[in-house]
Design a protein around this motif. Structure first.
Motif, PDB file in Angstrom:
ATOM      1  N   UNK A  30       0.971  -1.352   0.106  1.00  0.00           N
ATOM      2  CA  UNK A  30       0.039   0.013  -0.022  1.00  0.00           C
ATOM      3  C   UNK A  30       1.007   1.258  -0.074  1.00  0.00           C
ATOM      4  N   UNK A  31       0.641   2.209  -0.862  1.00  0.00           N
ATOM      5  CA  UNK A  31       1.333   3.424  -0.842  1.00  0.00           C
ATOM      6  C   UNK A  31       0.785   4.327   0.323  1.00  0.00           C
ATOM      7  N   UNK A  32       1.316   5.514   0.363  1.00  0.00           N
ATOM      8  CA  UNK A  32       0.914   6.270   1.490  1.00  0.00           C
ATOM      9  C   UNK A  32      -0.483   6.717   1.280  1.00  0.00           C
ATOM     10  N   UNK A  33      -1.185   6.821   0.162  1.00  0.00           N
ATOM     11  CA  UNK A  33      -2.535   7.105   0.325  1.00  0.00           C
ATOM     12  C   UNK A  33      -3.457   5.901   0.625  1.00  0.00           C
ATOM     13  N   UNK A  34      -2.929   4.784   0.630  1.00  0.00           N
ATOM     14  CA  UNK A  34      -3.567   3.526   1.128  1.00  0.00           C
ATOM     15  C   UNK A  34      -4.135   2.834  -0.056  1.00  0.00           C
ATOM     16  N   UNK A  35      -3.755   3.170  -1.233  1.00  0.00           N
ATOM     17  CA  UNK A  35      -4.060   2.465  -2.420  1.00  0.00           C
ATOM     18  C   UNK A  35      -3.092   1.264  -2.531  1.00  0.00           C
ATOM     19  N   UNK A  36      -3.418   0.186  -3.539  1.00  0.00           N
ATOM     20  CA  UNK A  36      -2.614  -0.811  -3.688  1.00  0.00           C
ATOM     21  C   UNK A  36      -1.785  -0.817  -4.898  1.00  0.00           C
ATOM     22  N   UNK A  37      -0.564  -1.375  -4.953  1.00  0.00           N
ATOM     23  CA  UNK A  37       0.217  -1.280  -6.017  1.00  0.00           C
ATOM     24  C   UNK A  37      -0.160  -2.611  -6.900  1.00  0.00           C
ATOM     25  N   UNK A  38      -0.762  -2.236  -8.275  1.00  0.00           N
ATOM     26  CA  UNK A  38      -1.000  -3.463  -9.164  1.00  0.00           C
ATOM     27  C   UNK A  38       0.226  -4.449  -9.405  1.00  0.00           C
ATOM     28  N   UNK A  39       0.009  -5.716  -9.414  1.00  0.00           N
ATOM     29  CA  UNK A  39       0.885  -6.693  -9.435  1.00  0.00           C
ATOM     30  C   UNK A  39       0.860  -7.531 -10.729  1.00  0.00           C
ATOM     31  N   UNK A  40       1.714  -7.953 -11.399  1.00  0.00           N
ATOM     32  CA  UNK A  40       1.533  -8.766 -12.684  1.00  0.00           C
ATOM     33  C   UNK A  40       1.278 -10.264 -12.399  1.00  0.00           C
ATOM     34  N   UNK A  41       1.899 -10.710 -11.292  1.00  0.00           N
ATOM     35  CA  UNK A  41       1.682 -12.312 -10.932  1.00  0.00           C
ATOM     36  C   UNK A  41       1.484 -12.336  -9.399  1.00  0.00           C
ATOM     37  N   UNK A  42       0.889 -13.529  -9.163  1.00  0.00           N
ATOM     38  CA  UNK A  42       0.798 -13.817  -7.551  1.00  0.00           C
ATOM     39  C   UNK A  42       1.051 -15.269  -7.441  1.00  0.00           C
ATOM     40  N   UNK A  43       1.533 -15.544  -6.073  1.00  0.00           N
ATOM     41  CA  UNK A  43       1.690 -17.004  -5.633  1.00  0.00           C
ATOM     42  C   UNK A  43       0.667 -17.212  -4.814  1.00  0.00           C
ATOM     43  N   UNK A  44       0.388 -18.452  -4.340  1.00  0.00           N
ATOM     44  CA  UNK A  44      -0.523 -18.870  -3.295  1.00  0.00           C
ATOM     45  C   UNK A  44       0.217 -18.894  -1.996  1.00  0.00           C
ATOM     46  N   UNK A  45       1.522 -19.071  -1.930  1.00  0.00           N
ATOM     47  CA  UNK A  45       2.220 -18.834  -0.587  1.00  0.00           C
ATOM     48  C   UNK A  45       3.589 -18.374  -1.207  1.00  0.00           C
ATOM     49  N   UNK A  46       4.072 -17.250  -0.529  1.00  0.00           N
ATOM     50  CA  UNK A  46       5.487 -16.777  -0.987  1.00  0.00           C
ATOM     51  C   UNK A  46       5.355 -15.850  -2.340  1.00  0.00           C
ATOM     52  N   UNK A  47       6.473 -15.797  -3.035  1.00  0.00           N
ATOM     53  CA  UNK A  47       6.548 -14.935  -4.210  1.00  0.00           C
ATOM     54  C   UNK A  47       6.477 -15.845  -5.528  1.00  0.00           C
ATOM     55  N   UNK A  48       5.956 -15.106  -6.639  1.00  0.00           N
ATOM     56  CA  UNK A  48       5.768 -16.049  -7.912  1.00  0.00           C
ATOM     57  C   UNK A  48       7.235 -16.113  -8.429  1.00  0.00           C
ATOM     58  N   UNK A  49       7.676 -16.961  -9.411  1.00  0.00           N
ATOM     59  CA  UNK A  49       8.843 -17.212  -9.880  1.00  0.00           C
ATOM     60  C   UNK A  49       9.301 -16.265 -10.879  1.00  0.00           C
TER      61      UNK A  49
END
Length: 609
Positions: A30-49
């Motif tokens: 979340x940036x200072x305004x409380x919004x979320x940074x878009x992401x290109x990928x997501x992992x169930x647990x941890x970080x995507x490869x």
């Protein structure tokens, strides 16, 4: 997670080139305004490869040429629908894979990570209490209409209200869908502990709202619908063959999740009713590829000049995906199978060691877990964290869960089967059965112990008939009924069977789909995959715990606990598994050098120019 590609089969079901400047994220920030940074990928647990803007998956050839035809077979009594998402009818093979794109695309070399396809990016907070998908403006349906947030909302509402019951269960925790603008759609969740929801929403096939506006969903029959994927329906002969034609101007063909994939110009499925005929058609050159499921065929049938000179290639390619459970499945809704002790006893009549030696040429290993061939499988006695998970349920579980190591009965030497049948007789006696006039009957009611095994494949009779003969020695009457594939599908949907042979597939990241298999809410839901009729409050609670697992290690321990309870419930008689894909193909087909852990995927292959 079981992806939406089969069972309906659920599929072998995210990162855009347009987001090349976006750094990969493991959790949305979340940036200072409380919004979320878009992401290109997501992992169930941890970080995507894979990072944002990745060029292609590691297991594909990005320079694979396009062209040629891939011809394959289906052993079934035809098809009567081009709608794979409706419970009515039998859909054409391949249609959900080739005709429809999804918001995200899963990789085949990670437990469960997904990257942007129709969705350019997604936003979700650390507690994953909602997800927002930002759609690509260039995403198009095959008729040239843009894919919008309204199409996403329409798809969700249509699939969960009118589609196969699987979708209602899979997306049960979604409370609200909001279209924020034409290319931005938000899903709110009724619970904040279901971390899988952003990923499995990404698997949802996107349907064109404008196309279905004037049509009744599920009643289009064999009218080719408008899709969004890399292929459209070409020539077809009702119930006999269907050909998919590559969309040459496919909007997503240069994305990292698509590069090097879907390389054939045409993919054709021909329908046969006899697998022996299929094998001969393949060897004659009428089919290009065959995945062999018969150990006997693999050991004896792939010989001759075309194999010797290399015209046909045979390979047993190792994989590391969970093999799930294949077995004789009891329908516990039937009174004959309502007692776990009876179910346990009948398992002693199946002689796997004899079958493996005499029928399967020693190629198989006995299955002893619903999550076989993975770290998710239970073993030994419960210990440490798994024991902690099970302890609160101790008063409601069989003591064997804590005191006995589950192992399917085995025969060792000539006396093995005789010993097993004696054990079966002891268990049946404890369950209230006696032998009277040569028949096993209930001591109180006099009702004979008898049941029917329903089959759709004739070659499985050679497995069932020895099982039948072994049980006959105990006075148990087993009948075998062979029906055509369409009748089999309908009877299984309606739980109109005593026993079937069935595969219960699993993924490396079990989650919401576990409700479909084991939850009591699906005992009477027509079309659900709770074939066994599991109706146990402890199993319900364990399924919820699996879905809510906060990290990978906890997921592993919770799945092992679920696995152990199911095994000691004796809902199936386990069969066998093979950690290799046995494939044969004509030499014009080429596969990538790298095989991911999930095994072969023909959508990554190509034809030599």
């Amino acid at each position: 997670m079981t992806s939406i590609r089969t069972a309906l089969q659920l599929t072998s079901l995210l990162t855009s080139l347009a987001l090349a400047a976006t750094p990969p994220l493991s959790l949305a920030s979340e940036d200072t305004a409380g919004s979320l940074t878009p992401r290109a990928g997501i992992a169930m647990h941890g970080s995507p490869k894979y990072p944002a803007g990745f060029a292609h998956f590691d297991y594909v050839n990005p320079d694979a040429p396009k062209g040629g035809t891939l011809s394959m077979s289906v052993v079934a009594n035809g098809f009567d629908s081009f709608n794979p998402f409706d419970i009515r009818g039998v859909a054409a093979a391949g249609i959900s894979t080739y005709l429809y794109d999804t918001l995200l695309e899963s990789s085949a070399d990670e437990p469960f990570s997904a990257y942007g396809l129709i969705a350019e990016s997604l936003e979700t907070p650390p507690d994953r209490s909602y997800v927002i998908f930002n759609l690509r403006k260039e995403a198009l349906f095959q008729d040239g209409e843009p894919i919008t947030a309204e199409d996403v909302k329409f798809s969700f509402e249509t699939l969960t209200n009118k589609g196969h019951p699987f979708f209602r269960n899979y997306y049960a925790d979604i409370s609200e869908v909001t279209v924020e603008n034409p290319h931005r759609v938000r899903f709110d969740f009724g619970t904040t502990s279901n971390r899988e929801l952003p990923l499995i929403l990404g698997q949802m096939p996107i349907l064109p709202a404008h196309y279905w506006k004037t049509r009744e969903f599920g009643e289009n029959g064999l009218t080719p619908p408008v899709g969004s994927g890399p292929y459209r329906i070409g020539e077809f002969e009702a119930g006999r063959s269907v050909t998919y034609e590559r969309v040459t101007d496919y909007w997503a063909q240069n994305l990292g999740v698509r590069k090097g994939r879907f390389n054939f110009d045409r993919i054709r499925y021909d329908y046969y009713t006899d697998d022996t005929v299929v094998l001969e058609a393949f060897k004659a050159g009428n089919l290009d590829f065959r995945q062999e499921t018969s150990a006997k065929n693999w050991a004896t049938a792939y010989t001759g000049p075309k194999f010797d000179n290399g015209s046909i290639v045979t390979e047993a390619i190792e994989h590391h995906r969970p093999t799930g459970m294949q077995g004789f499945v009891y329908n516990t809704r039937r009174p004959v199978f309502s007692d776990p002790k009876v179910r346990e006893a009948l398992a002693y009549g199946f002689d796997f060691e004899w079958a493996n030696k005499n029928l399967f040429y020693g190629q198989y290993t006995r299955t002893d877990s619903y999550f076989e061939n993975s770290e998710l499988a239970s073993s030994g006695l419960p210990q440490a964290r798994e024991l902690e998970i099970l302890e609160p349920f101790k008063e409601r579980l069989s003591s064997s869960v804590f005191t006995e190591v589950y192992a399917p009965p085995e025969t060792d030497g000539q006396q093995g089967l005789r010993k097993n049948l004696r054990t079966a007789l002891e268990l049946l006696t404890e369950a209230g059965y006696i032998i009277r006039d040569g028949k096993m009957v209930n001591a109180e009611t006099g009702q004979p112990l008898a049941f029917e095994v329903l089959l759709a494949q004739k070659n499985f009779e050679r497995v069932v008939l020895p099982f039948k003969n072994n049980l006959a020695k105990l006075g148990i009457d087993v009948s075998v009924r062979l029906v055509d594939s369409n009748q089999y599908v309908q009877r299984v949907r309606e739980f109109d069977f005593d026993m079937i042979t069935q595969v219960l597939p699993q993924s490396d990241s079990p989650g919401n789909e576990q409700r479909e298999y084991w939850h009591s809410s699906n005992v009477d839901a027509v079309g659900s995959r709770n074939y066994m009729g599991v109706n146990d409050p402890v199993v319900d609670e364990l399924v919820s715990m699996v879905i809510q697992a906060p990290d990978r290690e906890e997921l592993v321990q919770r799945v092992r606990a679920l696995d152990r309870v199911l095994l000691h419930g004796h809902y199936v008689i386990p069969h066998w598994y093979l950690a290799r894909d046995r494939v044969a193909y004509w030499k014009q087909l080429v596969r990538p050098e790298t095989t991911p852990k999930n095994g072969i995927d023909l959508n990554n292959w190509w034809v030599k120019p």
